[in-house]
Design a protein around this motif. Structure first.
Motif, short mmCIF file in Angstrom:
data_model
loop_
_atom_site.label_atom_id
_atom_site.label_comp_id
_atom_site.label_asym_id
_atom_site.label_seq_id
_atom_site.Cartn_x
_atom_site.Cartn_y
_atom_site.Cartn_z
N GLN A 106 -10.44 9.14 7.47
CA GLN A 106 -10.44 8.95 8.91
C GLN A 106 -9.02 8.89 9.47
O GLN A 106 -8.81 9.18 10.64
CB GLN A 106 -11.25 7.70 9.27
N ALA A 107 -8.05 8.54 8.62
CA ALA A 107 -6.64 8.57 9.04
C ALA A 107 -6.08 9.98 8.95
O ALA A 107 -4.92 10.20 9.25
CB ALA A 107 -5.81 7.61 8.19
N GLY A 108 -6.90 10.92 8.51
CA GLY A 108 -6.44 12.31 8.42
C GLY A 108 -5.52 12.56 7.25
O GLY A 108 -4.84 13.58 7.21
N GLN A 109 -5.46 11.62 6.29
CA GLN A 109 -4.55 11.79 5.16
C GLN A 109 -5.15 12.65 4.06
O GLN A 109 -4.42 13.22 3.26
CB GLN A 109 -4.15 10.42 4.62
N ILE A 110 -6.48 12.69 3.98
CA ILE A 110 -7.12 13.58 3.01
C ILE A 110 -8.19 14.41 3.74
O ILE A 110 -8.70 14.00 4.79
CB ILE A 110 -7.76 12.82 1.83
N ALA A 122 -11.30 5.40 4.66
CA ALA A 122 -10.20 5.06 5.58
C ALA A 122 -9.16 6.17 5.60
O ALA A 122 -8.67 6.56 6.66
CB ALA A 122 -9.58 3.73 5.17
N ALA A 123 -8.83 6.68 4.40
CA ALA A 123 -7.82 7.73 4.32
C ALA A 123 -8.31 9.01 4.99
O ALA A 123 -7.55 9.72 5.65
CB ALA A 123 -7.46 8.00 2.86
#
Lengths: 269, 245, 272
Positions: free
Chosen positions: C185-189, C182-183
């Motif tokens: 795909q959220a562009g956070q990692i 999820a992270a």
């Protein structure tokens, strides 16, 4: 010493003896009986390993600073938002009726959703819409989730505080020529906020613990760091360290708040 | 300016179908001290509250210097600066010092500068014998002292008219005197005053005129000597007899 | 391939199985039954369809092979589920063996027992197509230092990232694989470290734009990540399990199982 005073002194001595005796008895039972349990050695090794305690303490204390930081920047936003919602819900101006509806929906919605879900939903969901870095940071959106939930609670607390101020206070202010706005700002709100300090203190203690929920979306705060140590060392002692660090902050904080409130009360009488 | 300060014409007011004021006609002259007497529930307090618009009237006119302030939708803000009111229960703001209680409205409404406001308010406290209590909070004072602070708070707005709603009723008997002394001083300054009161002796001593209210109407009015010594109406006599015994 | 296993197993049952059966006798939770724990849920390709009873998936297949080797019929194998915490908490356990990609570490070994390793996991870098293009197939250490890492808290990935890659930005840490994805795909990692089979599955099935940047050579690692079956500390069964594992290694059946279920794990470039 009067007869009455002598009697009361005797009664006090007796009460102190009983209280001291029962406390010592309970402590002895705990100290003696618990280690006698067959699994005590295993539990002690898993939860109270002195070497692991000392080894993990510095890193956990450092991770706790992140909790403190998140807490510190969330609280002003929570109270600003909570106040805005409380005022929106109390407005009588027909032009602002949508604002009133918004306030009611906001409170119902965000008090009803579990914080964890909101942390996931806002923390992963909103950045997933395609925000560029650094605007998709889990710190930002995790904070937003906390602010949404806690401002809804604070709004309700403040509203009950506002409604608890007697109408005569408002009348007195209006009769002096104060505008509705000034009446709220200088007369109603200061009293309302003071009245709900204990309720808000409970809120802050709960928030301090819920800050850890941000770790679900990535940030390594103290509970996550403890979890990492637990996983590496296969030992739960790091959680005990985290609990000790938490208590070091929350116990003095709540005591200090009690002290401030008592002082405030005593100054008046 | 000629004409009365305050005129009421056919004022009526009901609360949930209970008629409290049933057509009041009354003039209050400039600098006059008018006392409203009557049993509890006779409508004295409601009448006072209608005079500054705190209670909107159902019908009739309330003319302040000839302007009808009872007109529905009339902006009462500026009017309230001209009419001070003091309540039975003081209604001081408990979270402010007595000094700030008094200063709040001049600061926010009159936008008065601190360097003129401070000496003026300090002088008011001194004048009413409360110079030592300015920095204290209301609940550190006796009832009589608090009520005097409430009077000062209203006076600080420099009103031309003052309304007093049974301001001694909540006080212990030994504290009543100090509050009435304040009213004596004000009378000498020529402020128009309307008092709802149970203090018959005071009304008799100082009032220019006394109105006896009964069941929502002014049953009898006249100079205090007439009302207290030789009332014309039977119900006035009855009321006075029950009070004075 | 299955027929090979079946054939191997069939020959073994006649011979060593009887002896091994005596070895495990009286040492399991329930006499005559072998209770094996896996994760909740259990992930592909370790267990297929979250149904270990079917014996499909690498760990499920190894579990049944071990059981047979120790003299338990397939129907004598009972499955249960535990979390990582339940596996290491003090007190009696409700499983004989726990297989969910537990990396063997010295620290963990103090609290619980591990079998000999049944798999040596290469660590692989999972990322997105965008980063893949930016980093190229010849991902260098310099590039890996600059990206934002994400890892699962209860794995050994975090120490690997911290010690071998030493990234400039602190890694973000998550509860499980789903949150890491999820992270990402959220562009956070930008990148996450998994064992290679998990990384391959995640990239191919769970993500729309997943990509494998490369794997670390397990032979080159100081402490290669090795999976072992977890047992309660002091388990009497350990000797039997190790003996059975040795037998599976010796006759090549463990390699056969690995080839069947983890065959895709070849052909991923090494990161140097």
């Amino acid at each position: 010493m009067t007869r009455r005073a002598a009697y009361e002194a005797r009664q006090r001595r007796r009460a102190n003896l009983i209280a001291g005796g029962s406390t010592v008895a309970v402590l002895l039972l705990v100290i003696v009986l618990v280690p006698l349990a067959p699994g005590w050695e295993a539990v002690r090794a898993s939860f109270f390993d002195g070497e692991i305690f000392l080894r993990t303490f510095p890193d956990l204390a450092r991770a706790f600073l992140l909790d403190v930081a998140i807490f510190a920047w969330s609280v002003p936003m929570i109270f600003a938002m909570g106040l805005a919602i409380a005022l929106a819900r109390g407005t009588n101006n027909p032009a602002l009726f949508p604002l009133r509806i918004f306030g009611a929906v906001y409170v119902d919605l965000f008090r009803g959703i579990p914080v964890v879900l909101l942390v996931y939903l806002v923390g992963f969901g909103i950045p997933g819409l395609g925000l560029p870095r650094p605007w998709n940071s889990p710190y930002i959106w995790g904070t937003v989730a906390l602010v949404l939930t806690y401002s809804a609670y604070v709004a309700e607390v403040l509203r009950s505080g506002i409604e608890s101020i007697h109408a005569s206070q408002r009348n007195a202010a209006i009769c002096l020529g104060l505008s509705e706005r000034d009446t709220m700002r200088y007369v109603i709100l200061p009293q309302a906020i003071r009245r709900v300090v204990p309720a808000n203190m409970n809120m802050l203690v709960a928030l301090q613990k819920d800050v850890a929920l941000l770790s679900f979306i990535g940030p390594v705060e103290i509970l996550r760091q403890a979890g990492i140590f637990k996983s590496l060392l296969a030992n739960f002692t790091p959680y005990v360290v985290a609990a000790v660090i938490f208590l070091c902050v929350t116990v003095p904080a709540t005591r200090y708040a009690d002290y401030l409130m008592n002082k405030d009360r005593n100054a008046r009488s | 300016m000629p004409g009365p300060r305050l005129s009421l014409r056919g004022v009526t007011k009901s609360f949930d179908d209970v008629a409290v004021l049933k057509g009041i006609d009354l003039d209050v002259g400039r600098g006059e001290m008018l006392c409203l007497i009557g049993a509890s529930g006779s409508g004295k307090s409601t009448l006072l509250r209608c005079m500054n618009g705190l209670e909107p009237v159902d019908d009739g006119q309330v003319l302040l210097d000839g302007i009808d302030i009872a007109e529905p939708g009339f902006d009462l803000g500026p009017i309230r600066q001209q009419i001070g009111i003091v309540f039975q229960s003081f209604n001081l703001f408990p979270h402010m010092t007595n000094f700030d209680n008094v200063c709040l409205a001049p600061r926010r409404v009159l936008r008065e500068r601190e360097d003129s406001l401070r000496p003026r308010v300090e002088a008011l406290f001194e004048r009413f014998g409360l110079g030592a209590h300015m920095r204290k909070y209301p609940d550190q004072l006796s009832g009589g002292q608090q009520q005097r602070v409430a009077v000062i708070r209203a006076l600080a707005m420099k009103p031309q008219t003052m309304l007093f709603d049974e301001i001694t009723s909540a006080l212990d008997p030994e504290l009543v005197g100090e509050v009435l002394d304040v009213l004596r001083k004000l009378r000498d300054e020529g402020i128009t005053m309307v008092l709802a009161t149970h203090e018959m002796g005071f009304a008799r001593e100082l009032a220019d005129r006394v109105c006896f209210m009964d069941q929502g109407v002014i049953a009898e009015e006249g100079p205090p000597d007439m009302i207290f010594s030789a009332p014309e109406k039977e119900r006035t006599r009855k009321f006075l007899a029950s009070i004075l015994r | 391939m299955k027929t090979v296993i079946a054939a191997v197993a069939a020959t073994l049952i006649a011979g060593s199985a009887m002896a091994a059966g005596h070895c495990a006798a009286g040492k399991t939770l329930t006499e005559g039954k072998l209770t094996i724990a896996t994760g909740n849920p259990a992930y592909y390709p370790w267990v297929l369809n979250d149904a270990p009873e079917a014996g499909e998936g690498f760990e499920a297949a190894v579990a049944y092979a071990l059981a047979e080797e120790m003299g338990f019929a397939a129907e004598d194998v009972t499955w249960t589920r535990t979390s990582f915490d339940q596996a290491i908490q003090p007190g009696p356990k409700d499983f004989d063996l726990n297989m969910q990609q537990f990396s063997i570490t010295a620290e963990r070994d103090k609290v619980v027992d591990f079998s000999a390793p049944y798999y040596t996991a290469p660590q692989a870098v999972l990322t997105t197509q965008d980063i893949f293009v930016a980093g190229g197939t010849s991902a260098t250490m310099a590039f890996l230092k600059e990206v934002q890492w994400g890892v699962v808290a209860s794995t050994t990935a975090l120490p690997v990232v911290m010690e071998q890659i030493q990234p400039t930005k602190s890694p973000l840490v998550y509860d499980d694989n789903a949150n890491v994805i999820a992270a990402m795909q959220a562009g956070q990692i930008d990148a996450a470290l998994f064992d290679l089979p998990t990384a391959l599955f995640t990239s191919a099935v769970l993500m729309d734009n997943g990509a494998i940047l490369g794997q670390f050579d397990p032979a080159a690692a100081e402490n290669p990540d090795q999976f072992g079956a977890l047992m309660p500390e002091g388990s009497a069964l350990k000797a039997c399990v190790d003996e059975a594992l040795d037998a599976l290694k010796a006759d090549g059946s463990l390699a056969a199982i690995e080839a069947e279920w983890l065959q895709e794990a070849t052909g991923v470039p090494l990161i140097k």
